[in-house]
Design a protein around this motif. Structure first.
Motif, PDB file in Angstrom:
ATOM      1  N   LEU A 119       0.815  -1.222   0.000  1.00 28.77           N
ATOM      2  CA  LEU A 119       0.000   0.000   0.000  1.00 28.77           C
ATOM      3  C   LEU A 119       0.846   1.268   0.000  1.00 28.77           C
ATOM      4  O   LEU A 119       0.309   2.368  -0.103  1.00 28.77           O
ATOM      5  CB  LEU A 119      -0.942   0.008   1.211  1.00 28.77           C
TER       6      LEU A 119
ATOM      7  N   LEU B  86      -8.178   2.999  -3.178  1.00 31.11           N
ATOM      8  CA  LEU B  86      -8.602   3.037  -1.779  1.00 31.11           C
ATOM      9  C   LEU B  86      -9.926   3.787  -1.733  1.00 31.11           C
ATOM     10  O   LEU B  86     -10.088   4.798  -2.432  1.00 31.11           O
ATOM     11  CB  LEU B  86      -7.580   3.777  -0.916  1.00 31.11           C
TER      12      LEU B  86
ATOM     13  N   SER C 193      -7.917  -4.426  -4.605  1.00 27.04           N
ATOM     14  CA  SER C 193      -6.724  -4.835  -5.340  1.00 27.04           C
ATOM     15  C   SER C 193      -6.977  -4.965  -6.841  1.00 27.04           C
ATOM     16  O   SER C 193      -6.055  -4.808  -7.633  1.00 27.04           O
ATOM     17  CB  SER C 193      -6.170  -6.147  -4.782  1.00 27.04           C
TER      18      SER C 193
ATOM     19  N   HIS D 112      -8.934  -1.168   0.551  1.00 26.63           N
ATOM     20  CA  HIS D 112      -8.150  -1.351  -0.671  1.00 26.63           C
ATOM     21  C   HIS D 112      -8.848  -2.343  -1.594  1.00 26.63           C
ATOM     22  O   HIS D 112      -9.206  -3.441  -1.175  1.00 26.63           O
ATOM     23  CB  HIS D 112      -6.739  -1.855  -0.339  1.00 26.63           C
TER      24      HIS D 112
ATOM     25  N   TRP E 155      -1.125   8.609  -2.860  1.00 23.57           N
ATOM     26  CA  TRP E 155      -2.489   8.442  -3.345  1.00 23.57           C
ATOM     27  C   TRP E 155      -3.139   9.827  -3.394  1.00 23.57           C
ATOM     28  O   TRP E 155      -2.850  10.679  -2.542  1.00 23.57           O
ATOM     29  CB  TRP E 155      -3.278   7.542  -2.414  1.00 23.57           C
TER      30      TRP E 155
ATOM     31  N   ARG F 287      -3.753   5.691  -6.892  1.00 30.14           N
ATOM     32  CA  ARG F 287      -2.307   5.693  -6.625  1.00 30.14           C
ATOM     33  C   ARG F 287      -1.618   6.482  -7.733  1.00 30.14           C
ATOM     34  O   ARG F 287      -1.901   6.327  -8.907  1.00 30.14           O
ATOM     35  CB  ARG F 287      -1.771   4.267  -6.596  1.00 30.14           C
TER      36      ARG F 287
ATOM     37  N   ASP G 169      -6.737  -1.312  -7.760  1.00 30.81           N
ATOM     38  CA  ASP G 169      -5.684  -0.628  -7.002  1.00 30.81           C
ATOM     39  C   ASP G 169      -6.140   0.764  -6.582  1.00 30.81           C
ATOM     40  O   ASP G 169      -5.501   1.776  -6.868  1.00 30.81           O
ATOM     41  CB  ASP G 169      -4.367  -0.558  -7.781  1.00 30.81           C
TER      42      ASP G 169
ATOM     43  N   ASP H  43      -8.097  -6.208   3.985  1.00 28.40           N
ATOM     44  CA  ASP H  43      -8.022  -5.180   2.947  1.00 28.40           C
ATOM     45  C   ASP H  43      -8.367  -3.786   3.482  1.00 28.40           C
ATOM     46  O   ASP H  43      -8.577  -2.854   2.721  1.00 28.40           O
ATOM     47  CB  ASP H  43      -8.905  -5.539   1.754  1.00 28.40           C
TER      48      ASP H  43
END
Length: 133
Positions: A32, A121, A116, A114, A36, A131, A119, A87
């Protein structure tokens, strides 16, 4: 030994003052870790820097360039640790209005989930963070 105590004490003072203490260059980056960004519900820009190896704890700095409700439109910063549970990343930090460093709240908790697959948040307010890089 005295140098170690001095460095530890200085780090504690800087963290209490809301100054970010950079992780050593040799520290590994966790899944992580990174920078961001998002747009707040009031239209302001937000940045979240997550640093650390990602064992279960990260160092986090959250900056809102115009915190409308918390700081009357002035920038705000939250600094503190982030704890990972599956997560979910839960940040528990101090909110400070800038400039001047006036502490608005002694401790504030913000959770990020999160995803995945994308990717991203998503925070407690439903804001999606991307990100950078």
């Amino acid at each position: 030994m005295a140098h170690t105590r001095l460095a530890t004490a200085l780090s504690a003072v800087l963290m209490l003052a809301g100054v970010a203490v950079a992780a050593p260059a040799s520290a590994a980056s966790g899944p992580l870790a990174g920078t961001w960004t998002s747009i707040d519900t009031d239209g302001s820009n937000q940045t979240l820097d997550i640093m650390g190896s990602g064992g279960h704890v990260y160092s986090m700095i959250y900056v809102d360039d115009a915190a409308t409700s918390a700081c009357n439109g002035n920038p705000a910063m939250i600094t503190g640790p982030g704890i990972v549970d599956g997560d979910v990343l839960v940040m528990n930090g101090t909110l400070t209005c800038l400039p001047g460093g006036n502490v608005f709240r002694s401790r504030l908790t913000v959770s990020f989930v999160h995803d995945s697959s994308t990717d991203t948040l998503t925070d407690d307010f439903g804001i999606v963070w991307q990100r950078e890089g």
